[in-house]
Design an enzyme around this catalytic site. Structure first.
Site, PDB file in Angstrom:
ATOM      1  N   HIS A   5       6.598  -5.209  -3.228  1.00  0.00           N
ATOM      2  CA  HIS A   5       7.460  -4.831  -2.101  1.00  0.00           C
ATOM      3  C   HIS A   5       8.866  -5.407  -2.291  1.00  0.00           C
ATOM      4  CE1 HIS A   5       3.571  -5.035   0.511  1.00  0.00           C
ATOM      5  NE2 HIS A   5       3.840  -3.760   0.306  1.00  0.00           N
ATOM      6  N   LYS A  62      -5.835  -1.277  13.284  1.00  0.00           N
ATOM      7  CA  LYS A  62      -6.115  -2.127  12.122  1.00  0.00           C
ATOM      8  C   LYS A  62      -5.706  -3.557  12.408  1.00  0.00           C
ATOM      9  CE  LYS A  62      -5.413  -1.459   7.236  1.00  0.00           C
ATOM     10  NZ  LYS A  62      -4.567  -0.747   6.283  1.00  0.00           N
ATOM     11  N   ARG A 107       3.815   3.577  -7.312  1.00  0.00           N
ATOM     12  CA  ARG A 107       3.067   2.728  -8.241  1.00  0.00           C
ATOM     13  C   ARG A 107       2.485   3.514  -9.404  1.00  0.00           C
ATOM     14  NH1 ARG A 107       0.112  -0.562  -3.501  1.00  0.00           N
ATOM     15  NH2 ARG A 107       0.487   1.444  -2.538  1.00  0.00           N
ATOM     16  N   SER A 145      -1.287  -5.269  -1.112  1.00  0.00           N
ATOM     17  CA  SER A 145      -1.599  -6.405  -0.236  1.00  0.00           C
ATOM     18  C   SER A 145      -3.110  -6.555  -0.105  1.00  0.00           C
ATOM     19  CB  SER A 145      -0.984  -6.194   1.146  1.00  0.00           C
ATOM     20  OG  SER A 145       0.409  -6.106   1.052  1.00  0.00           O
TER      21      SER A 145
HETATM   22  P1  ADP Z   1       0.055  -2.095   0.474  1.00  0.00           P
HETATM   23  O1  ADP Z   1      -0.791  -2.624   1.574  1.00  0.00           O
HETATM   24  O2  ADP Z   1      -0.640  -1.073  -0.385  1.00  0.00           O
HETATM   25  O3  ADP Z   1       0.751  -3.125  -0.348  1.00  0.00           O
HETATM   26  P2  ADP Z   1       2.209  -1.235   2.245  1.00  0.00           P
HETATM   27  O4  ADP Z   1       1.990  -0.233   3.317  1.00  0.00           O
HETATM   28  O5  ADP Z   1       2.490  -2.622   2.727  1.00  0.00           O
HETATM   29  O6  ADP Z   1       1.091  -1.171   1.175  1.00  0.00           O
HETATM   30  O7  ADP Z   1       3.397  -0.758   1.294  1.00  0.00           O
HETATM   31  C1  ADP Z   1       4.565  -0.244   1.813  1.00  0.00           C
HETATM   32  C2  ADP Z   1       5.354   0.474   0.754  1.00  0.00           C
HETATM   33  O8  ADP Z   1       5.761  -0.471  -0.224  1.00  0.00           O
HETATM   34  C3  ADP Z   1       4.554   1.521  -0.024  1.00  0.00           C
HETATM   35  O9  ADP Z   1       4.578   2.752   0.612  1.00  0.00           O
HETATM   36  C4  ADP Z   1       5.322   1.569  -1.309  1.00  0.00           C
HETATM   37  O10 ADP Z   1       6.480   2.357  -1.144  1.00  0.00           O
HETATM   38  C5  ADP Z   1       5.760   0.131  -1.489  1.00  0.00           C
HETATM   39  N1  ADP Z   1       4.842  -0.607  -2.355  1.00  0.00           N
HETATM   40  C6  ADP Z   1       3.598  -1.026  -2.098  1.00  0.00           C
HETATM   41  N2  ADP Z   1       3.085  -1.685  -3.145  1.00  0.00           N
HETATM   42  C7  ADP Z   1       4.024  -1.682  -4.099  1.00  0.00           C
HETATM   43  C8  ADP Z   1       4.110  -2.213  -5.432  1.00  0.00           C
HETATM   44  N3  ADP Z   1       3.102  -2.838  -5.995  1.00  0.00           N
HETATM   45  N4  ADP Z   1       5.262  -2.023  -6.100  1.00  0.00           N
HETATM   46  C9  ADP Z   1       6.290  -1.367  -5.522  1.00  0.00           C
HETATM   47  N5  ADP Z   1       6.262  -0.836  -4.296  1.00  0.00           N
HETATM   48  C10 ADP Z   1       5.159  -0.991  -3.582  1.00  0.00           C
END
Ligand code: ADP
Length: 163
Positions: free
Chosen positions: A17, A41, A90, A127
């Site tokens: 992120h 959630k 990703r 996450s």
């Molecule tokens: P997660 O729970 O899968 O990490 P989130 O809803 O918090 O997902 O992620 C928000 C956004 O952040 C995603 O839609 C994507 O655009 C970006 N994101 C998530 N994981 C990654 C990663 N590993 N690398 C880059 N961007 C990411």
């Protein structure tokens, strides 16, 4: 002011992120991070805790504003005059859903979605996976900012103690 939003659940924010937010912060004058509220959630961190952690680890970028949002992302954008959503891609598996969302959002309010390819170092990172590995005692310290890692370890210990 050129504005963009990086949306997500950020439960908690990880290096994947952070990489996207940092890169967006170099492309736009102001980057809004929208922590999306999902009432169905129960997260590991409260929305306020997630916001606090994101603010802490993005403070050095100097142009990041962190807020929560419940409801449609396009309404968040409209209320703040934000024309662009920035998302990390990703893998090909992200693409179908993200493309569908991008078309839907564009059809609703003409907001654009920009995709940044995830850094290969973090392309496997989510996450959910970080929390799962950490809850079994795996070392995830290289995948999270230090402040987030220590809060995660604390939270897992609190939960185990309460069981
Ligand atoms: P997660 O729970 O899968 O990490 P989130 O809803 O918090 O997902 O992620 C928000 C956004 O952040 C995603 O839609 C994507 O655009 C970006 N994101 C998530 N994981 C990654 C990663 N590993 N690398 C880059 N961007 C990411």
């Amino acid at each position: 002011m050129r504005r963009a939003v990086c949306p997500g659940s950020f439960d908690p924010i990880h290096n994947g992120h952070l990489d996207i937010i940092e890169r967006a912060s170099k492309l736009y004058d102001v980057v809004h991070v929208a922590v999306l509220v999902n009432r169905n959630k129960q997260g590991m961190f409260t929305i306020d805790e997630r916001i606090g952690l994101i603010e802490e680890v993005t403070a050095d970028f100097g142009n990041v504003v962190v807020e929560s949002h419940q409801g449609l992302l396009v309404d968040f954008c409209r209320e703040r005059g934000i024309p662009a959503i920035v998302k990390g891609l990703r893998a090909v598996s992200d693409f179908d859903y993200e493309l569908q969302m991008a078309h839907m959002n564009n059809g609703l309010t003409a907001v654009e979605t920009l995709f940044l390819p995830t850094s290969p170092t973090y392309s496997f990172l989510s996450s959910t996976l970080v929390k799962e590995v950490a809850s079994y005692g795996g070392d995830v310290s290289h995948l999270l900012p230090e402040a987030v890692h220590s809060r995660l370890v604390e939270r897992i210990a609190e939960r185990k103690a309460a069981q």
